[in-house]
Write a protein that holds these residues in place. Sequence first.
Motif, PDB file in Angstrom:
ATOM      1  N   VAL A 156       0.803  -1.162   0.118  1.00 15.06           N
ATOM      2  CA  VAL A 156      -0.046   0.008   0.056  1.00 15.06           C
ATOM      3  C   VAL A 156       0.794   1.291   0.073  1.00 15.06           C
ATOM      4  O   VAL A 156       0.753   2.170  -0.743  1.00 15.06           O
ATOM      5  N   PHE A 157       1.821   1.219   0.865  1.00 17.38           N
ATOM      6  CA  PHE A 157       2.673   2.412   0.982  1.00 17.38           C
ATOM      7  C   PHE A 157       3.358   2.661  -0.483  1.00 17.38           C
ATOM      8  O   PHE A 157       3.538   3.925  -0.952  1.00 17.38           O
ATOM      9  N   ASP A 158       4.042   1.828  -1.000  1.00 20.64           N
ATOM     10  CA  ASP A 158       4.740   1.942  -2.159  1.00 20.64           C
ATOM     11  C   ASP A 158       4.011   2.272  -3.427  1.00 20.64           C
ATOM     12  O   ASP A 158       4.267   3.032  -4.266  1.00 20.64           O
ATOM     13  N   ASN A 159       2.684   1.771  -3.248  1.00 20.09           N
ATOM     14  CA  ASN A 159       1.594   2.265  -4.498  1.00 20.09           C
ATOM     15  C   ASN A 159       1.309   3.513  -4.321  1.00 20.09           C
ATOM     16  O   ASN A 159       1.246   4.229  -5.284  1.00 20.09           O
ATOM     17  N   VAL A 160       1.100   3.968  -2.891  1.00 18.74           N
ATOM     18  CA  VAL A 160       0.744   5.481  -2.780  1.00 18.74           C
ATOM     19  C   VAL A 160       1.689   6.315  -3.203  1.00 18.74           C
ATOM     20  O   VAL A 160       1.581   7.247  -3.760  1.00 18.74           O
ATOM     21  N   ALA A 161       3.134   5.958  -2.764  1.00 17.91           N
ATOM     22  CA  ALA A 161       4.155   6.743  -3.185  1.00 17.91           C
ATOM     23  C   ALA A 161       4.945   6.697  -4.388  1.00 17.91           C
ATOM     24  O   ALA A 161       5.827   7.557  -4.893  1.00 17.91           O
ATOM     25  N   PHE A 162       4.118   5.781  -5.242  1.00 17.95           N
ATOM     26  CA  PHE A 162       4.901   5.427  -6.535  1.00 17.95           C
ATOM     27  C   PHE A 162       4.996   6.715  -7.470  1.00 17.95           C
ATOM     28  O   PHE A 162       6.103   7.122  -8.013  1.00 17.95           O
ATOM     29  N   GLY A 163       4.033   7.628  -7.642  1.00 16.28           N
ATOM     30  CA  GLY A 163       3.819   8.881  -8.513  1.00 16.28           C
ATOM     31  C   GLY A 163       5.067   9.646  -7.837  1.00 16.28           C
ATOM     32  O   GLY A 163       5.663  10.480  -8.754  1.00 16.28           O
ATOM     33  N   ILE A 214      11.238  12.909  -5.806  1.00 16.22           N
ATOM     34  CA  ILE A 214      10.751  13.353  -4.342  1.00 16.22           C
ATOM     35  C   ILE A 214      11.640  12.866  -3.682  1.00 16.22           C
ATOM     36  O   ILE A 214      11.700  11.470  -3.496  1.00 16.22           O
ATOM     37  N   PRO A 215      12.384  13.473  -2.808  1.00 18.28           N
ATOM     38  CA  PRO A 215      13.156  12.819  -1.778  1.00 18.28           C
ATOM     39  C   PRO A 215      12.437  11.797  -0.826  1.00 18.28           C
ATOM     40  O   PRO A 215      11.290  12.131  -0.613  1.00 18.28           O
ATOM     41  N   LYS A 216      13.337  11.211  -0.800  1.00 18.64           N
ATOM     42  CA  LYS A 216      12.721   9.816   0.263  1.00 18.64           C
ATOM     43  C   LYS A 216      11.929  10.085   1.466  1.00 18.64           C
ATOM     44  O   LYS A 216      10.884   9.748   1.742  1.00 18.64           O
ATOM     45  N   LYS A 217      12.515  10.942   2.342  1.00 22.18           N
ATOM     46  CA  LYS A 217      11.884  11.511   3.450  1.00 22.18           C
ATOM     47  C   LYS A 217      10.784  12.038   3.274  1.00 22.18           C
ATOM     48  O   LYS A 217       9.586  12.049   3.899  1.00 22.18           O
ATOM     49  N   GLU A 218      10.710  12.952   2.170  1.00 20.78           N
ATOM     50  CA  GLU A 218       9.406  13.841   1.961  1.00 20.78           C
ATOM     51  C   GLU A 218       8.532  13.060   1.568  1.00 20.78           C
ATOM     52  O   GLU A 218       7.204  13.154   1.553  1.00 20.78           O
ATOM     53  N   ARG A 219       8.874  11.908   0.526  1.00 28.75           N
ATOM     54  CA  ARG A 219       7.920  10.951  -0.089  1.00 28.75           C
ATOM     55  C   ARG A 219       7.166  10.048   1.025  1.00 28.75           C
ATOM     56  O   ARG A 219       6.125   9.932   1.083  1.00 28.75           O
ATOM     57  N   ALA A 273       3.184  10.488   1.602  1.00 25.77           N
ATOM     58  CA  ALA A 273       2.438   9.238   1.614  1.00 25.77           C
ATOM     59  C   ALA A 273       2.068   8.666   2.806  1.00 25.77           C
ATOM     60  O   ALA A 273       0.700   8.279   2.729  1.00 25.77           O
ATOM     61  N   GLY A 274       2.722   8.830   3.593  1.00 28.59           N
ATOM     62  CA  GLY A 274       2.219   8.325   4.943  1.00 28.59           C
ATOM     63  C   GLY A 274       0.996   9.232   5.600  1.00 28.59           C
ATOM     64  O   GLY A 274      -0.059   8.772   6.276  1.00 28.59           O
ATOM     65  N   ALA A 275       0.918  10.693   5.113  1.00 29.18           N
ATOM     66  CA  ALA A 275      -0.256  11.300   5.703  1.00 29.18           C
ATOM     67  C   ALA A 275      -1.356  11.125   4.941  1.00 29.18           C
ATOM     68  O   ALA A 275      -2.608  11.135   5.728  1.00 29.18           O
ATOM     69  N   PHE A 276      -1.255  10.678   3.427  1.00 29.28           N
ATOM     70  CA  PHE A 276      -2.492  10.444   2.879  1.00 29.28           C
ATOM     71  C   PHE A 276      -3.154   8.981   3.275  1.00 29.28           C
ATOM     72  O   PHE A 276      -4.122   8.697   3.307  1.00 29.28           O
ATOM     73  N   ILE A 277      -2.088   8.075   3.546  1.00 33.44           N
ATOM     74  CA  ILE A 277      -2.436   6.670   4.104  1.00 33.44           C
ATOM     75  C   ILE A 277      -3.236   6.759   5.447  1.00 33.44           C
ATOM     76  O   ILE A 277      -4.343   5.983   5.394  1.00 33.44           O
ATOM     77  N   GLU A 278      -2.879   7.639   6.218  1.00 31.72           N
ATOM     78  CA  GLU A 278      -3.499   7.835   7.273  1.00 31.72           C
ATOM     79  C   GLU A 278      -4.973   8.626   7.270  1.00 31.72           C
ATOM     80  O   GLU A 278      -5.877   8.251   7.891  1.00 31.72           O
ATOM     81  N   MET A 279      -4.957   9.488   6.092  1.00 33.12           N
ATOM     82  CA  MET A 279      -6.193  10.349   5.982  1.00 33.12           C
ATOM     83  C   MET A 279      -7.343   9.298   5.440  1.00 33.12           C
ATOM     84  O   MET A 279      -8.469   9.341   5.979  1.00 33.12           O
ATOM     85  N   VAL A 280      -6.863   8.249   4.717  1.00 35.46           N
ATOM     86  CA  VAL A 280      -8.014   7.331   4.372  1.00 35.46           C
ATOM     87  C   VAL A 280      -8.075   5.960   5.296  1.00 35.46           C
ATOM     88  O   VAL A 280      -8.645   5.186   4.681  1.00 35.46           O
TER      89      VAL A 280
END
Length: 259
Positions: free
Chosen positions: A93-100, A106-111, A115-122
């Motif tokens: 799930v994380f890698d799918n969301v972060a794929f784009g 986008i730098p790894k930390k920012e990515r 991605a983590g914020a939107f995963i939590e949001m849903v």
Amino acid sequence: MSKIVVRDLTKVFHRRKAAATRALDGISLDVADGEFLCIVGPSGCGKTTLLRIMAELESPSTGTVEVRRTSTDGRPLHSMVFQEQSLFPWLTVFDNVAFGLEMRDIPKKERAEQAGAFIEMVGLENFREHYPHQLSGGMKQRASLARAFVNDPEVLFMDEPFAALDAQNKVLLQEELLKIWERNRKTVVYITHSIDEALLLGDRVVIMTAVPGRIKEVLEVDFERPRDVVETKATPRFTELAVHIWRTLESEVRRAWQA
């Protein structure tokens, strides 16, 4: 200001040893920046074809479509959420969301933060390391929503994303979509067969004719935002608008049966 401008759009499909099919005929439409536009119409009327042309997945036969870019920071112009979930089965799930984000370097930390914020949001923070085959249909579509929104596109195209879900999950995801949309007011063009869904989500509803698809009416939806899905459906105004759309659509649906 119009974000999307469609003028005199026609789409004809040519097939070997068969008559050509005119899917769309004379479509002209303006979609405002930040508008949530829903499109309804009979099956086979060209709704998805129109969406795919807007998203540059199909070419028009005649006419023009312009999706106007305003950002200069490298964000994608648009993203698409399909009816069938389109997650990569080999990614979590994380890698799918972060794929784009990864594709945009986008730098790894920012990515990870985005991605983590939107995963939590849903509501998928406890499933971020799961693979698509380990998720329910509703979870997969939530992950698809997160992947689309995290890329921060200027326009979001959605093709019946909740059509295959049960009624309870559909209500929850409609609420989730409205919450996410309220935060950033992206321009959204949303295809649906559901009159209720169009009224719950949209600022306007475009009603299309049977094939060849033409615009029969554009209806303003005057419910205040933010909207509560259940409470909005319980209002007399909701019933009034739903009946109006059905009466406008009914003859077109019957005509589609005879096509």
